[in-house]
Design an enzyme around this catalytic site. Structure first.
Site, mmCIF file in Angstrom:
data_model
loop_
_atom_site.group_PDB
_atom_site.id
_atom_site.type_symbol
_atom_site.label_atom_id
_atom_site.label_comp_id
_atom_site.label_asym_id
_atom_site.label_seq_id
_atom_site.Cartn_x
_atom_site.Cartn_y
_atom_site.Cartn_z
ATOM 1 N N ARG A 40 0.840 -1.200 0.000
ATOM 2 C CA ARG A 40 0.000 0.000 0.000
ATOM 3 C C ARG A 40 0.870 1.243 0.000
ATOM 4 O O ARG A 40 1.979 1.241 0.495
ATOM 5 C CB ARG A 40 -0.834 0.028 1.286
ATOM 6 C CG ARG A 40 -2.010 -0.878 1.248
ATOM 7 C CD ARG A 40 -3.096 -0.457 2.195
ATOM 8 N NE ARG A 40 -2.686 0.068 3.477
ATOM 9 C CZ ARG A 40 -3.279 1.103 4.069
ATOM 10 N NH1 ARG A 40 -4.279 1.711 3.497
ATOM 11 N NH2 ARG A 40 -2.867 1.523 5.251
ATOM 12 N N LYS A 105 3.517 -10.351 10.717
ATOM 13 C CA LYS A 105 2.766 -10.215 9.464
ATOM 14 C C LYS A 105 3.054 -11.399 8.548
ATOM 15 O O LYS A 105 4.201 -11.673 8.217
ATOM 16 C CB LYS A 105 3.149 -8.893 8.778
ATOM 17 C CG LYS A 105 2.347 -8.601 7.528
ATOM 18 C CD LYS A 105 2.464 -7.133 7.126
ATOM 19 C CE LYS A 105 1.790 -6.884 5.797
ATOM 20 N NZ LYS A 105 1.821 -5.458 5.419
ATOM 21 N N ARG A 239 -1.813 1.791 14.283
ATOM 22 C CA ARG A 239 -0.702 1.225 15.060
ATOM 23 C C ARG A 239 -1.112 1.093 16.521
ATOM 24 O O ARG A 239 -1.888 1.911 17.004
ATOM 25 C CB ARG A 239 0.533 2.152 15.004
ATOM 26 C CG ARG A 239 1.118 2.329 13.617
ATOM 27 C CD ARG A 239 1.923 1.099 13.174
ATOM 28 N NE ARG A 239 2.506 1.290 11.867
ATOM 29 C CZ ARG A 239 1.932 0.963 10.711
ATOM 30 N NH1 ARG A 239 0.725 0.427 10.707
ATOM 31 N NH2 ARG A 239 2.537 1.143 9.566
HETATM 32 P P1 ATP Z 1 -0.520 -0.377 6.995
HETATM 33 O O1 ATP Z 1 -1.238 -1.175 5.957
HETATM 34 O O2 ATP Z 1 -1.264 -0.322 8.278
HETATM 35 O O3 ATP Z 1 -0.100 0.957 6.530
HETATM 36 P P2 ATP Z 1 2.127 -1.763 6.815
HETATM 37 O O4 ATP Z 1 3.273 -1.027 7.431
HETATM 38 O O5 ATP Z 1 2.127 -3.234 6.983
HETATM 39 O O6 ATP Z 1 0.756 -1.243 7.406
HETATM 40 P P3 ATP Z 1 1.679 -2.096 4.001
HETATM 41 O O7 ATP Z 1 1.786 -1.127 2.889
HETATM 42 O O8 ATP Z 1 0.366 -2.732 4.283
HETATM 43 O O9 ATP Z 1 2.200 -1.379 5.308
HETATM 44 O O10 ATP Z 1 2.680 -3.277 3.695
HETATM 45 C C1 ATP Z 1 3.992 -3.044 3.288
HETATM 46 C C2 ATP Z 1 4.928 -3.384 4.445
HETATM 47 O O11 ATP Z 1 4.837 -4.783 4.710
HETATM 48 C C3 ATP Z 1 6.376 -3.136 4.143
HETATM 49 O O12 ATP Z 1 6.739 -1.811 4.400
HETATM 50 C C4 ATP Z 1 7.081 -4.139 5.069
HETATM 51 O O13 ATP Z 1 7.179 -3.617 6.378
HETATM 52 C C5 ATP Z 1 6.103 -5.283 5.122
HETATM 53 N N1 ATP Z 1 6.443 -6.373 4.192
HETATM 54 C C6 ATP Z 1 6.970 -6.295 2.938
HETATM 55 N N2 ATP Z 1 7.108 -7.515 2.403
HETATM 56 C C7 ATP Z 1 6.657 -8.396 3.335
HETATM 57 C C8 ATP Z 1 6.542 -9.808 3.375
HETATM 58 N N3 ATP Z 1 6.906 -10.601 2.350
HETATM 59 N N4 ATP Z 1 6.050 -10.359 4.511
HETATM 60 C C9 ATP Z 1 5.665 -9.614 5.569
HETATM 61 N N5 ATP Z 1 5.739 -8.272 5.577
HETATM 62 C C10 ATP Z 1 6.231 -7.673 4.474
HETATM 63 C C1 BTN Z 2 0.418 -4.817 1.770
HETATM 64 O O1 BTN Z 2 0.522 -5.414 2.840
HETATM 65 O O2 BTN Z 2 0.692 -3.622 1.612
HETATM 66 C C2 BTN Z 2 -0.158 -5.535 0.597
HETATM 67 C C3 BTN Z 2 0.839 -6.430 -0.068
HETATM 68 C C4 BTN Z 2 0.228 -7.112 -1.275
HETATM 69 C C5 BTN Z 2 1.228 -7.949 -2.002
HETATM 70 C C6 BTN Z 2 0.611 -8.700 -3.149
HETATM 71 S S1 BTN Z 2 1.701 -9.932 -3.833
HETATM 72 C C7 BTN Z 2 0.611 -10.173 -5.177
HETATM 73 C C8 BTN Z 2 0.120 -8.785 -5.580
HETATM 74 N N1 BTN Z 2 1.060 -8.167 -6.481
HETATM 75 C C9 BTN Z 2 1.622 -7.083 -5.939
HETATM 76 O O3 BTN Z 2 2.470 -6.374 -6.510
HETATM 77 N N2 BTN Z 2 1.133 -6.869 -4.721
HETATM 78 C C10 BTN Z 2 0.172 -7.880 -4.335
#
Ligand code: ATP
Ligand code: BTN
Length: 241
Positions: A40, A105, A239
């Protein structure tokens, strides 16, 4: 569609939608690795080659863009239910798009919308689920993370999981199209990782309060000094505080 290595399975579907012959509803694109996995708000999804799930699902939502807000919650509920039922893990949801096991996560959902020529809209639901991450993941993920192999202690059959996920999502989206978000409110609230916790919101809105889950539209509810406020939309993060 199964791809070996791609930039992003969400991007692949977005490109298909721009082609003359768009994908059929419920088309799935999966890949073994992504070079530009999207999270995101411009963040990255670490997507190494190996045994993970990079999965994107196309759906045409007849209600249009207004209804799309609840979709990442609906997809999160579907994945959480599947993981609990079929893999016996205590998966939980963090509004609006993250799946956690024991505070780590394990998966994320990224919903993207494409070209709305009429009242309906094209929706791409991307799901990244860790199944077996390499140790080097520690250098790439800046928050606690988990994978399904370690969480279950089992060898995971990815092909089976893909079929289960496609089924679960199709059922959830059919329900959503007929009944709206309402049936998912209770499911989300049952899985909510922050239920009754003190949380803060950042992004396009800032606030803190006790998390009371989601309302019948999927907005997150915070209680501050006896007042309950609903927060909508995707540009905010929750958070623990
Ligand atoms: P929010 O959605 O509340 O803003 P978030 O920090 O998890 O929370 P997202 O954009 O949802 O942000 O997810 C991207 C984040 O997830 C990355 O910045 C990293 O911290 C984490 N992330 C990236 N790849 C992975 C993975 N393969 N497994 C778990 N976490 C991951
Ligand atoms: C998040 O936590 O911010 C969402 C992560 C979503 C990852 C998946 S992997 C398959 C699909 N292709 C992408 O580039 N993103 C989503």
């Amino acid at each position: 569609f199964v791809q070996h290595i791609t930039d992003s399975t969400n991007l692949q579907l977005l490109q298909m939608l721009q082609n003359a012959s768009p994908p059929l509803k419920a088309t799935v694109v999966v890949a073994e690795a992504q070079t530009a996995g999207r999270g995101r708000r411009g963040r990255q999804w670490y997507s190494p080659y190996g045994s993970n799930l990079y999965f994107s699902y196309y759906w045409r939502l007849e209600q249009g863009v207004q209804a799309a807000m609840g979709l990442s919650l609906v997809a999160g509920c579907a994945l959480c239910s599947l993981l609990r039922r079929e893999y016996q893990v205590n998966a939980q949801l963090k509004w609006p798009n993250d799946i956690y096991i024991n505070g780590h996560k394990i998966a994320g959902v990224l919903v993207e919308l494409a070209g709305q020529a009429d009242a309906a809209c094209n929706v791409i639901i991307g799901i990244g689920l860790n199944i077996a991450l390499p140790e080097t993941a520690l250098q790439h993920i800046n928050q606690p993370y988990a994978d399904l192999t370690q969480a279950t202690g089992q060898l995971i059959d990815r092909n089976k999981l893909i079929v289960q996920l496609q089924d679960e999502l199709t059922n959830a989206l059919n329900t959503f199209e007929i009944e709206g978000f309402k049936p998912f409110q209770q499911i989300f609230n049952q899985y909510d990782v922050f239920a009754k916790c003190l949380v803060s919101i950042s992004g396009s809105a800032t606030a803190s309060g006790i998390c009371l889950g989601v309302d019948e539209n999927g907005a997150v509810l915070l209680e501050q000094d006896g007042n309950i406020q609903a927060y909508y939309g995707g540009e905010i993060s929750l958070r623990a505080s």
